[in-house]
Design a protein around this motif. Structure first.
Motif, PDB file in Angstrom:
ATOM      1  N   ARG A  22     -16.623   5.032  -5.553  1.00 23.36           N
ATOM      2  CA  ARG A  22     -15.239   5.496  -5.683  1.00 23.36           C
ATOM      3  C   ARG A  22     -14.505   5.364  -4.350  1.00 23.36           C
ATOM      4  NH1 ARG A  22     -12.094   8.478  -9.011  1.00 23.36           N
ATOM      5  NH2 ARG A  22     -13.787   8.713 -10.517  1.00 23.36           N
ATOM      6  N   GLU A  51      -7.770   4.506  -9.250  1.00 26.05           N
ATOM      7  CA  GLU A  51      -8.832   5.083 -10.074  1.00 26.05           C
ATOM      8  C   GLU A  51      -8.339   6.220 -10.964  1.00 26.05           C
ATOM      9  OE1 GLU A  51     -12.406   4.110  -6.888  1.00 26.05           O
ATOM     10  OE2 GLU A  51     -11.003   5.771  -6.554  1.00 26.05           O
ATOM     11  N   ARG A  77     -12.742   2.746 -13.766  1.00 23.86           N
ATOM     12  CA  ARG A  77     -12.985   4.081 -13.216  1.00 23.86           C
ATOM     13  C   ARG A  77     -11.941   5.076 -13.691  1.00 23.86           C
ATOM     14  NH1 ARG A  77     -14.470   2.124  -7.036  1.00 23.86           N
ATOM     15  NH2 ARG A  77     -16.396   1.013  -7.614  1.00 23.86           N
TER      16      ARG A  77
END
Length: 212
Positions: A22, A51, A77
Motif C-alpha cells: 500500500r 487506493e 486496492r
C-alpha cells in the motif's frame, strides 16, 4: 513506436503502485474532511482516487462515489478497501487517463486532491473538465501542494506549483455562476521519511456552482 505522454504516465503510476505494498496510509485527506464534512451527501466524483481512501470516507458518510485513477493496481486496492469498509454498494471505480478520457455525468461534489505528477499531466484541461462535471448547486474541491516540504533542500525533479490565483485564472469560471467559498493556503506539520519534523503548505479551493 513513439511513446506518448499518456503511456508514460500510465507506466509511471502503475509501476509505482505495483512495485510495493500500500502506497498511502488509508486515511482520507484531512482537507477533504475539513471542507466536505458538512456537505449534504449526494453523488461524488473523486479524481485521482489512488487506493480509494477519500472515496471510501465519502461513501461511509452516505455519498455515492465514482473513483477514478490511471493505475489498475491502485483501483484493485480501492475495491478491496471499499469492501473492507462495507461501502461497495456506494462506490464505482473507473480507470481513466485524465486529460484524454473522463467519466460521464454530473456530480454534487467533484473532489480533486493533489492532482500533481512528475510526469506529463494536462492539469488545466482536467480541472476545467472537473468544473464542467459539477451539477447545479454542487461543489468543486481542489487541494494541491503549494511547494516542496520544508526539509526538501534538493527537489527531486522540476515542478511548477500552482498559486491560488493561477488556478482560478486557468479554470476561467463563468462570472456569476460560481461562488468561491474557500481560497486559502494551509500549513501543516509533517515528518519526513528520515524523521525530520517540518511543514508543508497546501492550497485549497472550494467553489459552489449556482443552483439552476
Amino acid at each position: 513506436m513513439t511513446e506518448t505522454p499518456a503511456v508514460r504516465a500510465a507506466d509511471f503510476w502503475e509501476t509505482r503502485y505495483r512495485d510495493g505494498s500500500r502506497l498511502w496510509n488509508g486515511r482520507p485527506n484531512s482537507l477533504l474532511v475539513r471542507e466536505a464534512a458538512e456537505l449534504e451527501p449526494g453523488s461524488a466524483l473523486d479524481l485521482g482516487c489512488g487506493e480509494g481512501a477519500d472515496a471510501v470516507w465519502l461513501a461511509s458518510r452516505g455519498w455515492r462515489v465514482t473513483g477514478v485513477d490511471i493505475s489498475h493496481t491502485a483501483l484493485e486496492r480501492a475495491v478491496a478497501h471499499a469492501a473492507d469498509a462495507g461501502v461497495s454498494d456506494r462506490t464505482v471505480w473507473e480507470r481513466h487517463v485524465l486529460g484524454e478520457t473522463f467519466p460521464e455525468g454530473s456530480f454534487d461534489l467533484v473532489n480533486v486532491q493533489f492532482l500533481q505528477s512528475p510526469v506529463e499531466l494536462d492539469q488545466q484541461r482536467i480541472l476545467r473538465r472537473a468544473a464542467a462535471a459539477v451539477d447545479a448547486g454542487g461543489t468543486l474541491l481542489i487541494v494541491m501542494h503549494a511547494g516542496w516540504p520544508s526539509w526538501q533542500t534538493e527537489p527531486p525533479f522540476e515542478a511548477e506549483f500552482p498559486t491560488l490565483r493561477s488556478v482560478l485564472d486557468e479554470l476561467a469560471l463563468p462570472e456569476g455562476e460560481w461562488t468561491v467559498e474557500t481560497l486559502e493556503t494551509v500549513r501543516s506539520v509533517h515528518v519526513s521519511p528520515e524523521g525530520v519534523e517540518g511543514f508543508r503548505d497546501d492550497n485549497v479551493w472550494r467553489m459552489r456552482r449556482a443552483d439552476a
